[in-house]
Design an enzyme around this catalytic site. Structure first.
Site, PDB file in Angstrom:
ATOM      1  N   SER A   1      -5.363 -22.290  28.922  1.00  0.00           N
ATOM      2  CA  SER A   1      -6.231 -22.301  27.745  1.00  0.00           C
ATOM      3  C   SER A   1      -7.386 -23.282  27.899  1.00  0.00           C
ATOM      4  O   SER A   1      -8.224 -23.147  28.765  1.00  0.00           O
ATOM      5  CB  SER A   1      -5.386 -22.600  26.508  1.00  0.00           C
ATOM      6  OG  SER A   1      -6.105 -22.406  25.319  1.00  0.00           O
TER       7      SER A   1
ATOM      8  N   ASP B   1     -12.782 -20.759  24.555  1.00  0.00           N
ATOM      9  CA  ASP B   1     -12.062 -21.646  25.466  1.00  0.00           C
ATOM     10  C   ASP B   1     -11.703 -20.868  26.729  1.00  0.00           C
ATOM     11  O   ASP B   1     -12.151 -19.739  26.927  1.00  0.00           O
ATOM     12  CB  ASP B   1     -10.827 -22.246  24.792  1.00  0.00           C
ATOM     13  CG  ASP B   1      -9.798 -21.186  24.407  1.00  0.00           C
ATOM     14  OD1 ASP B   1     -10.175 -20.010  24.277  1.00  0.00           O
ATOM     15  OD2 ASP B   1      -8.614 -21.544  24.222  1.00  0.00           O
TER      16      ASP B   1
ATOM     17  N   ASP C   1      -9.205 -19.163  27.997  1.00  0.00           N
ATOM     18  CA  ASP C   1      -8.637 -17.814  27.963  1.00  0.00           C
ATOM     19  C   ASP C   1      -9.151 -17.000  26.790  1.00  0.00           C
ATOM     20  O   ASP C   1      -8.657 -15.897  26.525  1.00  0.00           O
ATOM     21  CB  ASP C   1      -7.107 -17.865  27.950  1.00  0.00           C
ATOM     22  CG  ASP C   1      -6.539 -18.520  26.698  1.00  0.00           C
ATOM     23  OD1 ASP C   1      -7.263 -19.294  26.032  1.00  0.00           O
ATOM     24  OD2 ASP C   1      -5.364 -18.258  26.376  1.00  0.00           O
TER      25      ASP C   1
ATOM     26  N   ASP D   1      -8.957 -17.187  23.533  1.00  0.00           N
ATOM     27  CA  ASP D   1      -8.234 -16.902  22.289  1.00  0.00           C
ATOM     28  C   ASP D   1      -8.726 -17.791  21.149  1.00  0.00           C
ATOM     29  O   ASP D   1      -8.254 -17.698  20.029  1.00  0.00           O
ATOM     30  CB  ASP D   1      -6.721 -17.002  22.462  1.00  0.00           C
ATOM     31  CG  ASP D   1      -6.226 -18.387  22.863  1.00  0.00           C
ATOM     32  OD1 ASP D   1      -7.062 -19.277  23.122  1.00  0.00           O
ATOM     33  OD2 ASP D   1      -4.995 -18.570  22.928  1.00  0.00           O
TER      34      ASP D   1
END
Length: 450
Positions: free
Chosen positions: A102, A242, A244, A246
């Site tokens: 992340s 960010d 990834d 999400d």
């Protein structure tokens, strides 16, 4: 939380906390576990990854484990966490795996497992994975001959997800100048394509990943870069993701930050006006700002408070049928469209409000006043011991009494790091800083700080 799996998967420094052997064993277990449930049919598991150098290493290790247990591994390649969730639930996969840490630095990585409904994996299965990692369960048999699994290129799944995002938009983005910060991460492979297809004049930064620059002075955790870029090019709005993708943090046309709390207010108010806010409630976490609750009260919108983590937000939404929830950090869930936080989807929903109401993001965000907040991350020897220390708790009580109804203090353990977060909201930053430092000093005196 488990021994290895925190609120957002098994995460740590690559080949230090999270090793290739760990990934191989996770693959072995998942391939076997879901294969047993298929009763003779081949188990199908889809894998996505972010742009970290170690993501390739973990991808190959997971694939080796999965196929050795008889599962077929479908590779989405570089993609976002929410795209894995979407593909799992729409393409009839047994589960999905996202390789990402992340918003963490490039040298960290993680394994997130998503169940067949596109949701974060059940705790009961995580317990079984951890037992296998610790050698507490019998060894899993290796697949042989024609039962050995195979690897399938599945980039088409990512493309279908892009098409799905485009289909959600209610209007063309023509004549809108949009700035995107892709954090040199997963959004680099998707976000610009979506905004271009919708007609926006798209300007992108931090979309040249090299394996080592993900989240480095860019993305939602370094929003100041996008703030300057929006002002420099005169954009109507900016969105930062960010690693990834999400999460999404927005920037208005004046360069002001619009965080997850403000996004929830803007979208929640609009959804109520459209009759689309089920139960007339927004699901928040205990970290949401006082100002959000005051603004929701004014608009006659109810709210729930959960533990920190979009996992807990989603559980509440499913249990009670709520349709909008999220975190200040930018994890926003629109349950009509997704089962996880989705940064690109969030940016599309913000665009929808702007276009349908014909108002700038600055105007929409001006209707909520955010309280000053100071949050400091304290690295400690033992998170539970530091938080449960009687002397520390007594100091927190003193701060609570001093703040009264004009603020609050919150201590919570990080789900992924050896850190206790100390947060204070109050009428001014000076008061926030004073009380946060008070508590940290007591933690230091008690010998908890590293």
């Amino acid at each position: 939380m488990g021994k290895y799996f925190g609120t957002d998967g098994f995460r740590g420094e690559a080949n230090v906390t999270l090793t290739v052997e760990d990934a191989f064993k996770v693959g072995r277990f998942l391939g076997w576990y879901y294969g047993q449930r298929k009763k003779g049919d081949v188990c199908r598991i889809v894998i996505g990854k972010d742009t970290r150098r170690s993501s390739y290493m973990f991808e190959y290790s997971l694939v080796a484990g999965l196929t050795a247990s008889g599962a077929d591994a479908y590779l989405l390649h570089v993609t976002t966490t929410p795209s894995v969730s979407y593909v799992v639930r729409t393409e009839d996969f047994d589960c999905g795996i996202m390789i990402s840490a992340s918003h963490n630095p490039y040298y960290d990585n993680g394994i997130k497992v998503i169940n067949g409904n596109g949701e974060k994996l059940e705790e009961s299965v995580i317990v079984e994975i951890e037992k296998y990692l610790d050698g507490e369960t019998p060894e899993i048999p290796l697949a042989k001959r024609d039962k050995i699994g195979r690897t399938v290129d599945f980039a088409a799944g990512r493309n279908r997800y892009i098409g799905y995002l485009i289909s959600i938009a209610t209007r063309s983005f023509k004549n809108k100048k949009v700035a995107l910060d892709c954090a040199n991460g997963s959004a680099s492979a998707i976000a610009k394509n979506v905004f271009d297809a919708l007609g926006a004049e798209t300007h992108v930064i931090s979309n040249s990943p090299d394996g080592l620059n993900i989240n480095t002075k860019c993305g939602s955790t370094h929003i100041e870069v996008l703030q300057e870029f929006v002002k420099e090019i005169g954009a109507d709005v900016g969105f930062a993701y960010d690693g990834d993708a999400d999460r999404c943090i927005a920037v208005d046309e004046n360069g002001n930050v619009v965080d997850g709390d403000v996004i929830m207010f803007v979208c929640g108010k609009y959804m109520k006006e459209q009759g689309a806010l089920k139960n007339n409630k927004v699901v928040t976490t205990i970290m949401s700002n006082f100002g959000l609750y005051k603004a929701l009260d004014r608009e006659g919108i109810g709210y729930e408070k959960t533990a920190v983590g979009d996992k807990y937000v989603y559980e509440n939404m499913v249990t009670y049928g709520n349709c909008l929830g999220g975190e200040q950090s930018g994890h926003i869930i629109f349950s009509k469209h997704a089962t996880t936080g989705d940064g690109i989807l969030t940016s599309l929903k913000v665009m929808e409000v702007m276009l349908e109401k014909k108002e700038s993001l600055a105007k929409l965000a001006s209707e909520i006043e955010i309280y000053p907040q100071v949050l400091k991350n304290v690295r400690v020897k033992d998170k539970a011991a530091a938080q449960d220390d009687a002397v520390v708790k007594a100091e927190v009580s003193r701060v609570t009494e001093a703040l009264g109804d004009s603020g609050r203090i919150l201590l919570r353990q990080s789900g992924t790091e050896p850190v206790v977060r100390v947060m204070v909201e109050a009428a001014d930053l000076e008061t926030c800083e004073k009380h946060v430092d008070q508590v940290i000093e007591v933690m230091k005196q008690q010998g908890h700080i590293l």
